[in-house]
Design a protein around this motif. Structure first.
Motif, PDB file in Angstrom:
ATOM      1  N   GLN A   5      15.359  13.197   1.959  1.00 42.48           N
ATOM      2  CA  GLN A   5      14.169  12.477   1.805  1.00 42.48           C
ATOM      3  C   GLN A   5      13.573  12.804   0.038  1.00 42.48           C
ATOM      4  O   GLN A   5      13.437  13.799   0.003  1.00 42.48           O
ATOM      5  CB  GLN A   5      13.037  12.727   2.706  1.00 42.48           C
ATOM      6  N   ARG A 191      19.213  10.565  -3.925  1.00 44.27           N
ATOM      7  CA  ARG A 191      18.827  11.185  -2.469  1.00 44.27           C
ATOM      8  C   ARG A 191      20.070  11.784  -1.833  1.00 44.27           C
ATOM      9  O   ARG A 191      19.844  13.152  -1.276  1.00 44.27           O
ATOM     10  CB  ARG A 191      18.539  10.059  -1.277  1.00 44.27           C
ATOM     11  N   ASP A 458      16.377   5.020  10.822  1.00 43.41           N
ATOM     12  CA  ASP A 458      14.931   5.573  10.070  1.00 43.41           C
ATOM     13  C   ASP A 458      14.277   4.481  10.182  1.00 43.41           C
ATOM     14  O   ASP A 458      13.008   4.675  10.353  1.00 43.41           O
ATOM     15  CB  ASP A 458      15.214   6.066   8.777  1.00 43.41           C
ATOM     16  N   TYR A 486       9.294   3.039   4.266  1.00 48.55           N
ATOM     17  CA  TYR A 486      10.279   3.827   3.907  1.00 48.55           C
ATOM     18  C   TYR A 486      10.594   4.080   2.431  1.00 48.55           C
ATOM     19  O   TYR A 486      10.841   5.164   1.951  1.00 48.55           O
ATOM     20  CB  TYR A 486      11.378   2.969   4.284  1.00 48.55           C
ATOM     21  N   HIS A 490      11.049   7.951   2.159  1.00 43.92           N
ATOM     22  CA  HIS A 490      12.332   8.372   1.980  1.00 43.92           C
ATOM     23  C   HIS A 490      12.746   8.379   0.570  1.00 43.92           C
ATOM     24  O   HIS A 490      13.935   8.928   0.466  1.00 43.92           O
ATOM     25  CB  HIS A 490      13.080   7.655   2.931  1.00 43.92           C
TER      26      HIS A 490
END
Length: 579
Positions: A5, A191, A458, A486, A490
């Motif tokens: 994240q 990420r 997710d 998101y 994330h």
């Protein structure tokens, strides 16, 4: 493995670790300056070798060239004309690796047509070149990633691309390459690096490179552009990958040597898919560049240009002549001419064109025709040139060069076998079940799969926690409200422009850069980041002003005037001009 994240909180933790590195014995192994495709790739390569790595970016992840490309992953047909078979093979091998193993959820096959104007000699000549292109792609071990090319007659062509002017071609050759949402790819790459232990901080600008008593670069002074505070960081190796900012980054070390890079502007326009009837893309040779007409979801992306740019590097912009040129070149082969009223979005990006040699004879290694790695000062590695498709090779070469041959042999690059977040085996498994649970149609499921891959779960979790998030945005219905959340929870979005331009592409997909959707997007972002009404107002006004400035710039007829118009709205957390 660490969490993948990216959040405002993870950014703060990264800055804390960067500050700790100034303590003796706590230095980092590698500091990467630049969060475009190559810098993000370097961070993953370095962290994947077990080196403690930090990556910083002065803007948002991929905000420069890496989010403003032609969105293609390809081998480079034009290099066959230069007889550079090794370079084409390398790029094709990388293309297929990304398609099949590294990021099959983000990189998608797309057919292209090469229209033919002459019946015999051109079909033989071009056909031989494209056949060689396919043969080179087949030399990579494993199953072919894409279909073989095929020859089309005039009647075949009219079925595959009905809106091609019948007088524009006597037939065509269809071959395959791939496209990618470049900005999402960069964010996903960062990420993945974070998941391997890298520390990542966007909106963090290097304003000085520091040296030890022996003159070796041993770190940097960073400015947190969100707060203005300075952070001192120490690292055994500093790697700079800043594209068109290469010379400015080198100068931070107080050195006059290094690589030389010029900026070349390329622009693209976006028109609705229904405006052109066709099932494949087009590749067209023009007098000054190659023009692509690329099928992209619900739209066509058309570009590009290739002109020198000497204005503001942060905000390159199309001008009226650029747009007219692209329209004219596209209309030269289309049966139904496009007009300026058909355009719903534009963007401009800057190619970092690597110039021959180095400044002041800096030691360098010309590893590829496309990119070079140099060391203008001990402890500092600089890489420039290259293209999106071969970023992984560039990253490997930069880390190998920085740590030296012996260390590189002990810790070889692992990135051929690292799938990006959301990829890997079975990345599309379970998507249909999730879609049925929330009543999403097939188009929505496909949209989510090719943005998040296996991480569609997710998105489902966010929707289960808040049913409102499962609904589409009222004025940008291709996107769910959950995707906006998101982007913050994330994917490291800190500002509205990050969401509108890079975590989604609605700024290019809806008129007026999706201003109608901005209030709803702002509400979702504000809920996740805890923004006050005053902060929401400031972000909204900044984005709106930028939209108006881009529109004003597009009415100007030269780069200088367009740059002045665009400068009226510099944006949120603007880069610092001085240390």
């Amino acid at each position: 493995m660490s969490s993948t994240q990216l959040t405002a909180a993870s950014r703060e933790r990264a800055l804390e670790r960067l500050a700790e590195s100034a303590t003796p014995g706590r230095e980092l192994d590698v500091l990467v300056i630049g969060g475009g495709i190559t810098g993000a790739g370097i961070a993953l390569d370095s962290a994947g070798r077990g080196l403690e790595t930090a990556v910083i970016e002065a803007q948002d992840w991929g905000a420069g060239t890496s989010s403003r490309s032609s969105k293609l992953v390809h081998g480079g047909l034009r290099y066959l004309q230069m007889l550079d078979f090794k370079l084409v093979f390398e790029a094709l091998a990388e293309r297929d690796l990304l398609l099949t193993e590294v990021a099959p959820h983000l990189v998608r096959p797309v057919p292209f047509l090469y229209p033919l104007r002459h019946r015999v000699w051109e079909r033989a000549f071009v056909g031989a070149g494209i056949a060689l292109y396919d043969v080179l792609a087949s030399l990579r071990r494993g199953k072919r990633a894409l279909p073989w090319h095929r020859h089309l007659s005039r009647s075949d062509l009219s079925e595959v691309f009905p809106d091609l002017d019948p007088e524009a071609a006597v037939g065509a050759i269809e071959y395959w390459d791939a496209n990618v949402d470049d900005a999402r790819y960069v964010a996903t790459l960062v990420r993945t690096a974070v998941g391997k232990g890298a520390h990542a901080a966007s909106r963090t600008q290097a304003v000085e490179l520091t040296k030890d008593a022996d003159g070796r670069v041993d770190g940097a002074v960073l400015r947190d552009l969100e707060t203005g505070r300075l952070v001192r960081v120490k690292a055994r190796h500093v790697i700079s990958s800043t594209g068109v900012w290469t010379e400015q980054s080198q100068a931070l070390a107080g050195e006059t040597g290094g690589l030389r890079v010029l900026a070349s502007k390329g622009i693209h326009i976006v028109v609705p898919r229904e405006r052109i009837r066709g099932d494949a893309g087009l590749i067209l040779q023009t007098k000054t560049s190659v023009l692509f007409v690329i099928p992209w979801s619900r739209y066509w992306v058309i570009g590009t240009t290739d002109t020198p740019w000497t204005q503001d590097l942060v905000n390159p912009t199309p001008n009226a002549r650029d747009i007219e040129y692209v329209l004219n070149e596209a209309n030269s082969v289309l049966a139904n001419a496009l007009t300026p009223d058909d355009i719903i979005g534009t963007w401009a990006g800057l190619r970092p064109l690597l110039q021959p040699g180095t400044k002041d004879g800096t030691a360098s290694e010309k590893i590829s025709r496309e990119h070079t790695v140099a060391s203008p000062a001990p402890g500092l590695t600089v890489i420039a040139g290259g293209k999106f498709t071969t970023y992984r090779i560039m990253a490997r070469d930069a880390v190998d060069f920085a740590i030296g041959a012996a260390a590189a042999a002990e810790r070889p690059s692992p990135t051929t076998s690292i799938a990006l977040v959301g990829g890997g085996d079975g990345w599309d498994r379970g998507a249909q079940t999730i879609g049925r649970r929330f009543g999403w149609d097939q188009a929505t499921v496909d949209h989510l799969l090719h943005r998040y891959g296996a991480r569609i779960g997710d998105i489902a979790e966010l929707c289960e926690a808040d049913e409102d998030l499962s609904r589409p945005l009222a004025h940008a219905p291709a996107y769910l409200r959950a995707e906006i959340a998101y982007a913050v929870t994330h994917e490291g979005a800190l500002h509205l422009e990050d969401v509108m331009h890079r975590r989604t592409r609605m700024a290019y997909e809806y008129p007026d850069e999706a201003l109608a959707a901005l209030p709803e997007v702002a509400r979702v972002v504000a809920d996740e980041l805890g923004w006050s009404p005053e902060r929401v107002d400031r972000e909204t006004r900044a984005y709106t002003a930028a939209v108006q400035a881009v529109a004003s710039a597009a009415r100007e007829t030269d780069d200088e005037a367009a740059a002045r118009a665009r400068a009226a709205a510099p944006g949120i957390a603007a880069m610092s001009d001085t240390p």
